[in-house]
Design a protein around this motif. Structure first.
Motif, mmCIF file in Angstrom:
data_model
loop_
_atom_site.group_PDB
_atom_site.id
_atom_site.type_symbol
_atom_site.label_atom_id
_atom_site.label_comp_id
_atom_site.label_asym_id
_atom_site.label_seq_id
_atom_site.Cartn_x
_atom_site.Cartn_y
_atom_site.Cartn_z
ATOM 1 N N ALA A 150 -1.845 6.686 -8.747
ATOM 2 C CA ALA A 150 -2.718 7.217 -9.802
ATOM 3 C C ALA A 150 -4.177 6.939 -9.464
ATOM 4 N N TRP A 151 -4.437 5.752 -8.931
ATOM 5 C CA TRP A 151 -5.818 5.445 -8.544
ATOM 6 C C TRP A 151 -6.293 6.425 -7.461
ATOM 7 N N LEU A 152 -5.423 6.686 -6.481
ATOM 8 C CA LEU A 152 -5.800 7.637 -5.424
ATOM 9 C C LEU A 152 -6.118 9.008 -6.028
ATOM 10 N N LEU A 164 -4.377 9.183 4.081
ATOM 11 C CA LEU A 164 -4.570 8.068 5.026
ATOM 12 C C LEU A 164 -4.538 6.723 4.290
ATOM 13 N N LEU A 165 -5.186 6.670 3.134
ATOM 14 C CA LEU A 165 -5.177 5.408 2.377
ATOM 15 C C LEU A 165 -3.780 5.072 1.864
ATOM 16 N N ARG A 166 -3.034 6.119 1.460
ATOM 17 C CA ARG A 166 -1.651 5.898 1.031
ATOM 18 C C ARG A 166 -0.826 5.374 2.210
ATOM 19 N N ALA A 167 -1.080 5.981 3.394
ATOM 20 C CA ALA A 167 -0.345 5.551 4.591
ATOM 21 C C ALA A 167 -0.631 4.084 4.891
ATOM 22 N N GLY A 172 1.816 0.999 5.299
ATOM 23 C CA GLY A 172 1.486 -0.045 6.261
ATOM 24 C C GLY A 172 1.715 -1.457 5.753
ATOM 25 N N PHE A 173 1.644 -1.676 4.452
ATOM 26 C CA PHE A 173 1.755 -3.057 3.957
ATOM 27 C C PHE A 173 2.799 -3.217 2.858
ATOM 28 N N MET A 174 2.698 -2.386 1.809
ATOM 29 C CA MET A 174 3.620 -2.592 0.679
ATOM 30 C C MET A 174 5.036 -2.116 1.013
ATOM 31 N N THR A 175 5.147 -1.178 1.949
ATOM 32 C CA THR A 175 6.437 -0.578 2.350
ATOM 33 C C THR A 175 7.246 -0.082 1.143
ATOM 34 N N LYS A 176 6.508 0.455 0.193
ATOM 35 C CA LYS A 176 7.105 1.065 -1.004
ATOM 36 C C LYS A 176 6.286 2.311 -1.330
ATOM 37 N N PRO A 177 6.874 3.269 -2.056
ATOM 38 C CA PRO A 177 6.079 4.435 -2.456
ATOM 39 C C PRO A 177 4.880 4.022 -3.321
ATOM 40 N N ALA A 178 3.777 4.751 -3.180
ATOM 41 C CA ALA A 178 2.538 4.375 -3.866
ATOM 42 C C ALA A 178 2.628 4.508 -5.379
ATOM 43 N N HIS A 179 3.654 5.222 -5.880
ATOM 44 C CA HIS A 179 3.787 5.336 -7.341
ATOM 45 C C HIS A 179 4.620 4.207 -7.929
ATOM 46 N N PHE A 200 -7.324 -3.308 7.708
ATOM 47 C CA PHE A 200 -7.038 -1.931 8.132
ATOM 48 C C PHE A 200 -7.413 -1.654 9.589
ATOM 49 N N GLU A 201 -8.393 -2.366 10.130
ATOM 50 C CA GLU A 201 -8.877 -2.018 11.468
ATOM 51 C C GLU A 201 -7.943 -2.592 12.523
#
Ligand SMILES: Cc1cc2nc3c(=O)[nH]c(=O)nc-3n(C[C@H](O)[C@H](O)[C@H](O)COP(=O)(O)OP(=O)(O)OC[C@H]3O[C@@H](n4cnc5c(N)ncnc54)[C@H](O)[C@@H]3O)c2cc1C
Length: 450
Positions: A150-152, A164-167, A172-179, A200-201
């Motif tokens: 929702a924030w995105l 890209l931010l979702r990826a 890349g970190f949470m390994t869960k869907p962004a919702h 991220f870098e």
């Protein structure tokens, strides 16, 4: 084996448990570490490829990981810089592979600008958080009430920048869907590393690898602890009172004045506590779940992409193989590519039969480095969610609202029972750094009580 009597019983010989035990032993305390698997290291696991160490679990060390760096120095373990020379590849929504150099994938001017604005917004919010207590931020409840997705959607007006931010954050970190997780939970992992630059870098978060493989760290810690570490000892029961604990690990029984349970919090339900843990703790455990990640290594006679001027690093937010890196040993032979199928991509990949999954992943590699990628001499994958003593990775995290409801209790001891593991760590949250810090913090708390 009869009953062992010690000052502190540590459950779990991952980096957190071993760090706790090391700290306690250095302070002159008797310790036993009970480990369910037939090996130490937990989410860190070496594998040999072509006679050289490679890794199926955690591996990269970032400059901000000062405790990991200090342990490696003390243990005489060397680092080497990850291979990243040459051009990287970005595969956009059109499926076209574009080479680029330096930091930023070529999204195009409009998306680049939107990405930069959104990234600095995340960075600014993360830097306001205390990584040890993100739930205390004045806006914690607000940030914990909305999903990262929702924030995105609300704040990032460009689809590519959102992808890209979702990826990064969900994949890349949470390994869960962004919702499924909150903005606050996403910000915690950024805060734990010190900011988006550190997290991220690739030249930061993937800066170094460990010569001999990352499992060398827990292996050496265990070596120093010697017979105090007992493997094949799954803890099934803990009887406790204010006077201490009696721990049942099948063929091993141990009594201690204090205990440090150094396992991911989603696994503590597998231990029968007598008396039962209080309701607040049982609810907290139910509110947490692990993400899902499959780590894949593909092996080649040599890193053929380097001859083509490629680093082996690439990103494609819309593909199954969303990221790829050169994971060859320092000698450069054999060539190894690595990817992580995470969250929804892992769930989709696990619905394929193994041969179809292998073909899909190698096709993905080919989209970055060319058709030769399909001719892997070996293909190795590990689904961390199928590991009985982990059940997912990288870490157990809350759904929306969970961090503000339960976060403050994550490390709260219960009688003589203390908790450790990266999942509850602040600095280095989800990473090896957090495991060490969490183990040392639990040991310090216990030492103050003994
Ligand atoms: C694929 C992958 C890639 C990663 N990449 C990186 C990276 O590049 N850099 C980085 O810093 N971090 C990375 N991580 C994360 C890092 O590996 C973890 O943060 C860290 O290893 C966690 O250590 P821990 O001791 O907290 O937990 P664990 O390693 O999970 O240790 C817990 C231990 O407890 C044992 N156990 C569980 N239940 C019981 C029981 N009932 N009785 C006895 N023992 C029990 C387990 O077997 C395990 O050994 C990655 C992880 C994975 C899986």
């Amino acid at each position: 084996m009869g009953q062992l009597d010690v000052d502190v019983v540590v459950v779990g010989a991952g980096i957190a448990g071993l760090s706790a035990a090391r700290t306690l032993v250095a302070a002159g305390r008797d310790v036993v570490v009970l480990e369910a698997r037939d090996r130490v290291g937990g989410r860190v696991l070496n594998i040999e490829i072509g006679g050289q160490a490679n890794e199926l679990g955690g591996q990269w060390v970032a400059p901000y990981q000062t405790c990991v760096l200090a342990y490696l120095r003390e243990l005489g373990i060397q680092l080497f810089p990850s291979f990243r020379d040459g051009s990287h590849v970005y595969v956009g929504a059109d499926g076209v592979a574009r080479r680029y150099d330096g930091h930023d994938a070529p999204l195009g001017d409009v998306s680049d600008a939107a990405y930069a604005v959104a990234e600095s917004a995340l960075d600014a919010m993360a830097k306001e958080l205390d990584p040890e207590a993100p739930w205390e931020h004045p806006r914690a409840r607000e940030w914990d009430s909305i999903t990262f997705e929702a924030w995105l959607q609300n704040e990032v007006p460009d689809a590519l920048a959102r992808d890209l931010l979702r990826a990064w954050v969900a994949g890349g970190f949470m390994t869960k869907p962004a919702h499924t997780f909150s903005l606050l939970q996403g910000l915690w992992v950024i805060a734990g590393a010190g900011g988006v630059y550190e997290l991220f870098e690739p030249e930061q978060c993937l800066a170094y690898r460990i010569a001999g493989g990352s499992q060398l760290l827990p292996l050496r810690l265990a070596e120093d602890l010697g017979e105090r570490v007992i493997v094949d000892a799954p803890v099934r029961g803990i009887r406790w009172s204010e006077a201490g604990v009696e721990v049942d690990a099948g063929h091993v029984r141990a009594a201690g004045r204090q205990a440090i349970v150094a396992i991911p919090p989603n696994l503590t339900v597998g231990i029968r506590f007598e008396p039962a843990l209080p309701g607040w703790r049982l609810r907290l455990e139910q509110a947490l779940s692990q993400g899902v990640v499959i780590k894949v290594l593909a092996v080649y006679d040599h890193p053929f992409w380097r001859e083509d001027g490629l680093s082996g690093q690439g990103f494609a937010p819309g593909q199954l193989v969303r990221e790829v890196y050169d994971n060859s040993p320092p000698s450069g032979e054999p060539g190894v590519l690595v990817t992580f199928l995470a969250g929804e991509n892992a769930e989709a990949a696990l619905r394929l039969d193994p041969a179809a999954r292998r073909a899909a992943v190698l096709d993905g590699f080919a989209s970055y480095v060319g058709d030769e990628a399909r001719e892997a001499t070996d293909y190795i994958e590990l689904d961390w969610s199928a590991e009985e003593w982990t059940r997912g990775a990288y870490a157990a995290t809350f759904g929306v609202g969970g961090l503000t409801r339960f976060g403050a209790d994550l490390r709260r001891p219960i009688g003589p029972i203390h908790w450790a593991c990266t999942d509850i760590a602040g600095v280095g949250h989800m990473h090896m750094e957090g495991a060490i810090r969490s183990g040392e913090a639990a040991a310090a708390a216990v030492l103050a009580l003994l």
